[in-house]
Design an enzyme around this catalytic site. Sequence first.
Site, PDB file in Angstrom:
ATOM      1  N   LYS A 111      14.310  94.245  11.595  1.00  0.00           N
ATOM      2  CA  LYS A 111      15.404  94.095  10.630  1.00  0.00           C
ATOM      3  C   LYS A 111      14.944  93.409   9.344  1.00  0.00           C
ATOM      4  O   LYS A 111      15.463  93.692   8.273  1.00  0.00           O
ATOM      5  CB  LYS A 111      16.549  93.281  11.249  1.00  0.00           C
ATOM      6  CG  LYS A 111      17.370  94.058  12.263  1.00  0.00           C
ATOM      7  CD  LYS A 111      18.578  93.258  12.682  1.00  0.00           C
ATOM      8  CE  LYS A 111      19.446  94.018  13.656  1.00  0.00           C
ATOM      9  NZ  LYS A 111      20.491  93.191  14.240  1.00  0.00           N
ATOM     10  N   LYS A 192      16.967 103.014  18.862  1.00  0.00           N
ATOM     11  CA  LYS A 192      18.203 102.752  19.615  1.00  0.00           C
ATOM     12  C   LYS A 192      19.425 102.985  18.733  1.00  0.00           C
ATOM     13  O   LYS A 192      19.360 102.808  17.511  1.00  0.00           O
ATOM     14  CB  LYS A 192      18.202 101.327  20.175  1.00  0.00           C
ATOM     15  CG  LYS A 192      18.389 100.247  19.136  1.00  0.00           C
ATOM     16  CD  LYS A 192      18.780  98.936  19.789  1.00  0.00           C
ATOM     17  CE  LYS A 192      19.255  97.973  18.711  1.00  0.00           C
ATOM     18  NZ  LYS A 192      20.157  96.962  19.129  1.00  0.00           N
ATOM     19  N   LYS A 195      24.674  99.468  15.346  1.00  0.00           N
ATOM     20  CA  LYS A 195      25.796  99.360  14.413  1.00  0.00           C
ATOM     21  C   LYS A 195      25.306  99.324  12.981  1.00  0.00           C
ATOM     22  O   LYS A 195      25.836  99.991  12.125  1.00  0.00           O
ATOM     23  CB  LYS A 195      26.559  98.051  14.663  1.00  0.00           C
ATOM     24  CG  LYS A 195      27.368  98.027  15.911  1.00  0.00           C
ATOM     25  CD  LYS A 195      28.116  96.692  15.970  1.00  0.00           C
ATOM     26  CE  LYS A 195      27.853  96.003  17.285  1.00  0.00           C
ATOM     27  NZ  LYS A 195      26.771  95.026  17.235  1.00  0.00           N
TER      28      LYS A 195
HETATM   29  N1  AQP Z   1      21.511 101.284  21.850  1.00  0.00           N
HETATM   30  C1  AQP Z   1      21.846 100.428  22.806  1.00  0.00           C
HETATM   31  N2  AQP Z   1      21.717 100.786  24.109  1.00  0.00           N
HETATM   32  C2  AQP Z   1      22.092  99.933  25.100  1.00  0.00           C
HETATM   33  N3  AQP Z   1      22.601  98.698  24.859  1.00  0.00           N
HETATM   34  C3  AQP Z   1      22.758  98.315  23.572  1.00  0.00           C
HETATM   35  N4  AQP Z   1      23.246  97.197  23.006  1.00  0.00           N
HETATM   36  C4  AQP Z   1      23.188  97.310  21.662  1.00  0.00           C
HETATM   37  N5  AQP Z   1      22.671  98.498  21.330  1.00  0.00           N
HETATM   38  C5  AQP Z   1      22.384  99.146  22.481  1.00  0.00           C
HETATM   39  C6  AQP Z   1      23.770  96.056  23.755  1.00  0.00           C
HETATM   40  O1  AQP Z   1      25.068  95.753  23.269  1.00  0.00           O
HETATM   41  C7  AQP Z   1      25.290  94.343  23.382  1.00  0.00           C
HETATM   42  C8  AQP Z   1      25.836  93.814  22.104  1.00  0.00           C
HETATM   43  O2  AQP Z   1      24.872  93.991  21.079  1.00  0.00           O
HETATM   44  P1  AQP Z   1      24.970  93.125  19.777  1.00  0.00           P
HETATM   45  O3  AQP Z   1      26.217  93.464  19.070  1.00  0.00           O
HETATM   46  O4  AQP Z   1      24.865  91.696  20.101  1.00  0.00           O
HETATM   47  O5  AQP Z   1      23.763  93.433  18.873  1.00  0.00           O
HETATM   48  P2  AQP Z   1      22.554  94.386  18.990  1.00  0.00           P
HETATM   49  O6  AQP Z   1      21.901  94.312  20.311  1.00  0.00           O
HETATM   50  O7  AQP Z   1      21.657  94.056  17.814  1.00  0.00           O
HETATM   51  O8  AQP Z   1      23.274  95.788  18.838  1.00  0.00           O
HETATM   52  P3  AQP Z   1      23.465  96.703  17.593  1.00  0.00           P
HETATM   53  O9  AQP Z   1      24.576  97.609  17.845  1.00  0.00           O
HETATM   54  O10 AQP Z   1      22.176  97.297  17.184  1.00  0.00           O
HETATM   55  O11 AQP Z   1      23.980  95.696  16.480  1.00  0.00           O
HETATM   56  P4  AQP Z   1      23.387  95.410  15.083  1.00  0.00           P
HETATM   57  O12 AQP Z   1      23.178  96.732  14.437  1.00  0.00           O
HETATM   58  O13 AQP Z   1      24.415  94.583  14.392  1.00  0.00           O
HETATM   59  O14 AQP Z   1      22.111  94.674  15.281  1.00  0.00           O
HETATM   60  C9  AQP Z   1      23.950  93.710  23.743  1.00  0.00           C
HETATM   61  O15 AQP Z   1      23.956  93.407  25.136  1.00  0.00           O
HETATM   62  C10 AQP Z   1      22.947  94.792  23.465  1.00  0.00           C
HETATM   63  O16 AQP Z   1      21.835  94.701  24.335  1.00  0.00           O
END
Ligand code: AQP
Length: 326
Positions: A111, A192, A195
Amino acid sequence: MARVLSGIQPSGDLHLGNYFGAVRNWVQDQDTADAYFCIVDLHALTLSIDPGVLRRQTLDAACVLLASGLDPARCTLFVQSHVPAHQQLTWLLECTATMGELRRMTQFKDKGGGQESVRVGLFTYPVLMAADILLYDADQVPVGDDQRQHLELTREIAGRFNHRYGDIFTVPQATIPKVGARVMDLQAPDRKMSKSSGSPLGTVGIMDSPDEIVRKVKKAVTDTDGVVAWDPSAKPGVTNLLSLLGAATGQDPEALAGSYDRYGDLKGAVSEALIEALAPLQDHYRELTDDPGGVMAILREGSTRAAQVAEATYLRAADAVGLLRP
Ligand code: AQP
């Protein structure tokens, strides 16, 4: 009863990765554990986000979680910034973690992209996450595979703190689901679903309409050999579709490969299964968004319960390092 804690960032619309990788498992945890779930709004400040959008998305995340089946009578659901002990403990843990450890975090490298202008909070956010977990003496932390490294760091920090100051924290375990632990972007199946950094067409929101789901799955990137087979390295797009189908239907994703001859049929089955799995949540979500006052009351009650546990742990840690009580 084991204590479980997990969190989700209100950094955008929640997607299938969040649902299959985390939220759906949280719903089950409510019946088997003393469960705490947290909307980690402070984490969302690590990247640029409009203040109004953050407020709206925080409330919206609460609606999605409740619609998914989190029940305030069976778990504690709260907003991270409503419990000040998260920020208080973070400082004690920042004085425990090392620069070298944080520099090794792959999510920071992805990031941050090596830029000087990157926010310090993005660098230190794994320590805030450690505080989120350790405040609740969590035994288990159900997360998707992408959070494995941050959980390892939490264990390291807890172990070091305990070694220095006595038995203060419970050292937690990550619980990673067998199916859905790594949902990939439909347009870039080597990345992956995310968001903040996913492609709009490759990211399926939990609240996407049936038409949007069909459109996105139809356009999902596959490959040119036309064989439906489970092969994560050679056929990441097809494997991701099988994995989604398995997660949505509860069937073994590898075995499902034998049921389809053509990509079009597989995509049709994936859309249908996703629409069916999400329909009940989407109906419930609409009822909740009509009652924001009711959702706020649930969050207030959750933060009161969470704060009781968190403040006691913080005081234990503050005493241990030698901070004078006021
Ligand atoms: N692609 C994914 N596959 C499986 N699990 C996922 N998680 C996120 N993306 C995937 C799981 O969702 C939970 C919450 O995630 P988060 O909101 O704390 O942040 P993250 O892991 O960084 O997920 P994002 O969607 O990619 O958010 P952004 O873009 O804001 O960084 C966690 O348990 C994560 O493992």
